[in-house]
Write a protein that holds these residues in place. Structure first.
Motif, PDB file in Angstrom:
ATOM      1  N   GLY A 134      -0.597   6.807  16.345  1.00 40.60           N
ATOM      2  CA  GLY A 134      -1.120   7.078  14.688  1.00 40.60           C
ATOM      3  C   GLY A 134      -1.627   8.368  14.110  1.00 40.60           C
ATOM      4  N   GLN A 141       0.291  16.288   9.958  1.00 36.13           N
ATOM      5  CA  GLN A 141       0.354  16.273   9.467  1.00 36.13           C
ATOM      6  C   GLN A 141      -0.356  16.935   9.042  1.00 36.13           C
ATOM      7  N   ASP A 149       5.023  11.060   5.137  1.00 34.87           N
ATOM      8  CA  ASP A 149       5.066   9.648   4.648  1.00 34.87           C
ATOM      9  C   ASP A 149       5.755   8.944   5.575  1.00 34.87           C
ATOM     10  N   THR A 151       5.106   7.611   8.964  1.00 36.95           N
ATOM     11  CA  THR A 151       4.168   6.301   9.860  1.00 36.95           C
ATOM     12  C   THR A 151       4.663   6.194  11.323  1.00 36.95           C
ATOM     13  N   THR A 152       4.109   5.460  11.840  1.00 40.32           N
ATOM     14  CA  THR A 152       4.800   4.951  13.755  1.00 40.32           C
ATOM     15  C   THR A 152       5.709   3.735  12.920  1.00 40.32           C
ATOM     16  N   ASP A 153       6.111   3.664  12.322  1.00 47.23           N
ATOM     17  CA  ASP A 153       7.311   2.468  12.013  1.00 47.23           C
ATOM     18  C   ASP A 153       8.312   3.750  12.372  1.00 47.23           C
ATOM     19  N   ASP A 154       8.096   5.035  11.920  1.00 48.46           N
ATOM     20  CA  ASP A 154       9.858   5.593  12.315  1.00 48.46           C
ATOM     21  C   ASP A 154       9.236   6.052  13.001  1.00 48.46           C
TER      22      ASP A 154
END
Length: 186
Positions: A134, A141, A149, A151-154
């Motif tokens: 993160g 960024q 857009d 995120t760590t989910d990516d």
């Protein structure tokens, strides 16, 4: 509160030999490899192996934990370099992603064994890793190199979809396509 007992130096060496042998034997023979074969490959008596690891699940969990600690350490060191301003975030993110995907490709058999034996509870490592990721994403960024857009989910998606069963050149191409999709267009 008592401190955990320190292992003697020979016990530490034996434990390291056992873990290295377990990683190798599971990689070559799969999760069904006998504990006796692991002990033989480590050059220790079976009793020594069982003193350190009462079950195969305990052994595989320790091997996976050790590898996880190394990977998390790498992620945290990467984040620290970026935090200190000594490295551009996107270049560090690319290099980190390459190392992680390559490591995943090398350790597929150990991870499969861990899943087969139910030795997969390492949520604390995941939390540390994604906390550092993160920070890396936020820095990239802020430097304008990564889409706002992302995120760590990516990054988790990157890890779960990585073609770890394919050759290094294929993994490198896939990683380049994936990361290019996350980068800002300049």
């Amino acid at each position: 509160m008592s401190q955990p007992r320190q292992l003697r130096s020979d016990a530490v060496r034996n434990r390291q030999k056992i873990m290295a042998a377990a990683r190798e034997q599971v990689t070559v023979h799969g999760p069904d490899v006998a504990m006796e074969a692991i002990a033989a490959a480590a050059g220790v008596a079976v009793g020594t192996l069982y003193r350190h690891f009462p079950t195969k699940t305990d052994l595989i969990a320790a091997v996976l934990r050790e590898q996880g600690e190394l990977m998390v350490g790498d992620v945290e060191e990467t984040a620290a370099r970026i935090d200190s301003g000594t490295a551009p975030a996107m270049a560090e993110l690319r290099a980190l992603a390459t190392r992680v995907v390559d490591h995943m490709a090398e350790d597929r058999a150990v991870k499969a064994a861990a899943h087969a034996l139910g030795a997969t509870d390492h949520g604390d490592l995941e939390a540390r890793a994604f906390g550092a990721v993160g920070r890396i994403i936020a820095a990239a960024q802020a430097q304008g190199a990564l889409r706002p857009d992302v995120t760590t989910d990516d990054f988790a998606l990157l890890l779960t979809t990585a073609p770890t069963d394919r050759p290094a050149a294929v993994r490198a191409r896939w990683l380049e396509v994936f990361l290019t999709g996350l980068a800002t267009q300049r």
